[in-house]
Structure formats: C-alpha cells, structure tokens
Design a protein around this motif. Structure first.
Motif, PDB file in Angstrom:
ATOM      1  N   GLY A  88       0.776  -1.228   0.000  1.00  0.00           N
ATOM      2  CA  GLY A  88       0.000   0.000   0.000  1.00  0.00           C
ATOM      3  C   GLY A  88       0.802   1.270   0.000  1.00  0.00           C
ATOM      4  O   GLY A  88       0.234   2.359  -0.016  1.00  0.00           O
ATOM      5  N   GLU A  89       2.134   1.178  -0.001  1.00  0.00           N
ATOM      6  CA  GLU A  89       2.994   2.356   0.020  1.00  0.00           C
ATOM      7  C   GLU A  89       3.758   2.466  -1.292  1.00  0.00           C
ATOM      8  O   GLU A  89       4.214   1.465  -1.850  1.00  0.00           O
ATOM      9  CB  GLU A  89       3.991   2.274   1.175  1.00  0.00           C
ATOM     10  N   VAL A  90       3.920   3.691  -1.782  1.00  0.00           N
ATOM     11  CA  VAL A  90       4.700   3.926  -2.989  1.00  0.00           C
ATOM     12  C   VAL A  90       6.178   3.747  -2.666  1.00  0.00           C
ATOM     13  O   VAL A  90       6.701   4.371  -1.736  1.00  0.00           O
ATOM     14  CB  VAL A  90       4.440   5.334  -3.558  1.00  0.00           C
ATOM     15  N   VAL A  91       6.857   2.896  -3.424  1.00  0.00           N
ATOM     16  CA  VAL A  91       8.293   2.673  -3.204  1.00  0.00           C
ATOM     17  C   VAL A  91       9.145   3.283  -4.306  1.00  0.00           C
ATOM     18  O   VAL A  91      10.339   3.518  -4.106  1.00  0.00           O
ATOM     19  CB  VAL A  91       8.610   1.165  -3.069  1.00  0.00           C
ATOM     20  N   GLU A  92       8.540   3.554  -5.479  1.00  0.00           N
ATOM     21  CA  GLU A  92       9.318   4.172  -6.552  1.00  0.00           C
ATOM     22  C   GLU A  92       8.369   4.725  -7.612  1.00  0.00           C
ATOM     23  O   GLU A  92       7.317   4.136  -7.888  1.00  0.00           O
ATOM     24  CB  GLU A  92      10.271   3.157  -7.187  1.00  0.00           C
ATOM     25  N   ARG A  93       8.794   5.851  -8.192  1.00  0.00           N
ATOM     26  CA  ARG A  93       8.079   6.426  -9.339  1.00  0.00           C
ATOM     27  C   ARG A  93       9.113   6.752 -10.419  1.00  0.00           C
ATOM     28  O   ARG A  93      10.122   7.394 -10.137  1.00  0.00           O
ATOM     29  CB  ARG A  93       7.337   7.717  -8.967  1.00  0.00           C
ATOM     30  N   VAL A  94       8.851   6.310 -11.626  1.00  0.00           N
ATOM     31  CA  VAL A  94       9.769   6.611 -12.729  1.00  0.00           C
ATOM     32  C   VAL A  94       8.944   6.954 -13.966  1.00  0.00           C
ATOM     33  O   VAL A  94       7.768   6.611 -14.068  1.00  0.00           O
ATOM     34  CB  VAL A  94      10.703   5.418 -13.059  1.00  0.00           C
ATOM     35  N   HIS A  95       9.593   7.653 -14.896  1.00  0.00           N
ATOM     36  CA  HIS A  95       8.928   7.924 -16.165  1.00  0.00           C
ATOM     37  C   HIS A  95       9.968   8.020 -17.276  1.00  0.00           C
ATOM     38  O   HIS A  95      11.171   8.178 -17.013  1.00  0.00           O
ATOM     39  CB  HIS A  95       8.081   9.205 -16.107  1.00  0.00           C
ATOM     40  N   ALA A  96       9.494   7.905 -18.489  1.00  0.00           N
ATOM     41  CA  ALA A  96      10.352   8.052 -19.668  1.00  0.00           C
ATOM     42  C   ALA A  96       9.572   8.814 -20.723  1.00  0.00           C
ATOM     43  O   ALA A  96       8.354   8.644 -20.857  1.00  0.00           O
ATOM     44  CB  ALA A  96      10.794   6.694 -20.202  1.00  0.00           C
ATOM     45  N   VAL A  97      10.263   9.666 -21.460  1.00  0.00           N
ATOM     46  CA  VAL A  97       9.655  10.428 -22.552  1.00  0.00           C
ATOM     47  C   VAL A  97      10.279   9.951 -23.864  1.00  0.00           C
ATOM     48  O   VAL A  97      11.501  10.026 -24.026  1.00  0.00           O
ATOM     49  CB  VAL A  97       9.863  11.939 -22.370  1.00  0.00           C
TER      50      VAL A  97
END
Length: 264
Positions: A88-97
């Motif tokens: 239930g907890e966010v451990v990582e956020r990533v993105h790519a363009v």
C-alpha cells in the motif's frame, strides 16, 4: 547500469512493421502468453498486506502503468509513467519520454505505446511482481492487448484494466451493477479465439448510492501469468477508495504531474 534484455526481445513492439505483420506478432504474443496463475506471491497479500508481512512473506511489488502525451511537441511524444507500490505504500516512481512513431489504431495500441512503456519500466530499480495497465489484456481482437504484449516481453505477471470494452460479449447486463459484481466477458466473432472463451470480467469496483447515477464497470482481463479470476480479484482488492486500482490511479496522476514538469 544497463538493464538486462527482456526475456522475449524478439516480440517487442516494432512500429516499423506493416499492419499485417503487427497482427501476426500479436497472435505469436497470445500463443506465448499464459492466461492462468503462474506467480510466486500470495494473491491474498494484495488485499491484506499486513497479514502477508507478519507471516514472513514479503508483500509483492505491484506497479501501475499509464501514459500522458506531449501533443504540442514535434514529433509527438509519449510520457510513460510507472508507480511501484508495496503493502500500500509507494516505493518508486519513474517515467520516460519517447517519440510516438505511429498513430493510434484500435487493436494495435502496443505498437504505439509499448516501446515508451518498456523504456519507463527499464528505469525501475525495483523488480515488479505484478504489472497493472490502463488498457486491455486478453480482452482484445487477437487476445494480445498492451498488458499481454508487455507482460510477455518482460515475462512479468500482468493485468489489463480498461475503461471501455474493446471486444467480446458480456454474459449479463453491465448497467448499474452493485459493488463487487463481476460479469464474464466471452469471446465472440470479433475475437480470434473459440466462441465462449472466457476473456475476462466486467468488474464493478465503485458505485454511487443514488439510483439516478451510476458508475460503469472496469473491463479486467489477464495479461500474462495471471488467470481471469485472480485478475478480477486484484482489481477489486486494489481499488479500495476509487474506481481504478490504486497503482494505476497513481500512475495516471504521476503521468500528469511529470508532463507539467516537462512542459515547464
């Protein structure tokens, strides 16, 4: 650090293929996919992560995937966002363009957006145990929606969660369903599968209390290494406060946030 190659790089989406070649690849994807449970984590941990933790089992990492688009850019680009959660907890956020190489064609979404999604997944430092996509899995003309395509390429259990029904036939009315209801979606003449094949479920995760308004169900289907019942269970378990499962909802919000940063 260079990420390891995907287990099936030969099946990665290729926007340079002709339409007939894309459809042929999708049939290969469907043949390579496993539409039944084949994962190491306890599926009950999705709805009860604390119990899984106290029993000694580490809760699975569930990653939601969504996209935003930079339509004013030249060429047009996709911003692919991934939010990984554990217990239930966010451990990582990533993105790519990345550039978008072809226009949207119904049924061929993975060839437009699959490459950008794979680029974003390559940025993750944690290894997801389950991927949830804002898009279709087996509920697809050739049983190979974006959740199936990326799931097979990465060989990661995956689920498609779509807001509208691409194909197939609901076995019951899907209007104004009570929360928790699931209606089977079976293959019809628009699907490259024997008639009556169970593709997934219409799943009612939220509903208004008022009889004058209703919320449409989600169309949930296995992508890879997940069965249709487990896919429906996961969508219900992870959509605790909103219509969308939380990892997908947060990926959608993060895609918009990251897009504002890129545009600024």
């Amino acid at each position: 650090m260079t990420p390891p190659p995907p287990p099936r790089p030969d099946l990665a989406p290729d926007a340079d293929l002709e339409r007939e070649e894309m459809e042929t690849m999708q049939r290969e994807i469907a043949a390579a996919a496993t539409f039944e449970d084949d994962f190491s984590f306890d599926p009950d941990s999705l709805s009860n992560p604390l119990e899984a933790s106290t029993s000694g089992a580490e809760p699975p990492v569930v990653a939601g995937v969504d996209q935003s688009f930079l339509v004013d850019a030249e060429p047009e680009r996709a911003l692919s966002a991934v939010v990984a959660m554990r217990a239930g907890e966010v451990v990582e956020r990533v993105h790519a363009v990345t550039p978008l190489e072809i226009p949207y064609v119904p049924g061929l979404l993975a060839f437009r957006e699959g490459g950008p999604i794979l680029a974003a997944l390559a940025e993750l430092s944690v290894e997801p145990d389950l991927l949830l996509f804002d898009g279709s899995g087996r509920i697809h003309f050739r049983q190979a929606g974006i959740a199936t395509h990326v799931g097979v390429v990465r060989d990661v259990p995956s689920i498609g969660v779509a807001k509208s029904l691409l194909c197939g036939r609901p076995l019951e009315d899907t209007e104004n369903l009570p929360v928790g209801t699931r209606v089977p979606i079976e293959a019809n003449g628009r699907v490259d599968a024997p008639a009556g094949t169970l593709l997934g479920y219409a799943v009612q995760t939220r509903q208004y209390d008022s009889p004058d308004r209703s919320i449409n169900p989600l169309y949930v289907s296995p992508g890879h290494r997940v069965g249709p019942e487990t896919a429906a269970d996961a969508a219900l378990s992870l959509a605790a406060a909103y219509k969308l499962p939380e990892p997908v909802r947060l990926a959608d919000a993060y895609a918009d946030e990251a897009k504002r940063e890129v545009d600024s």
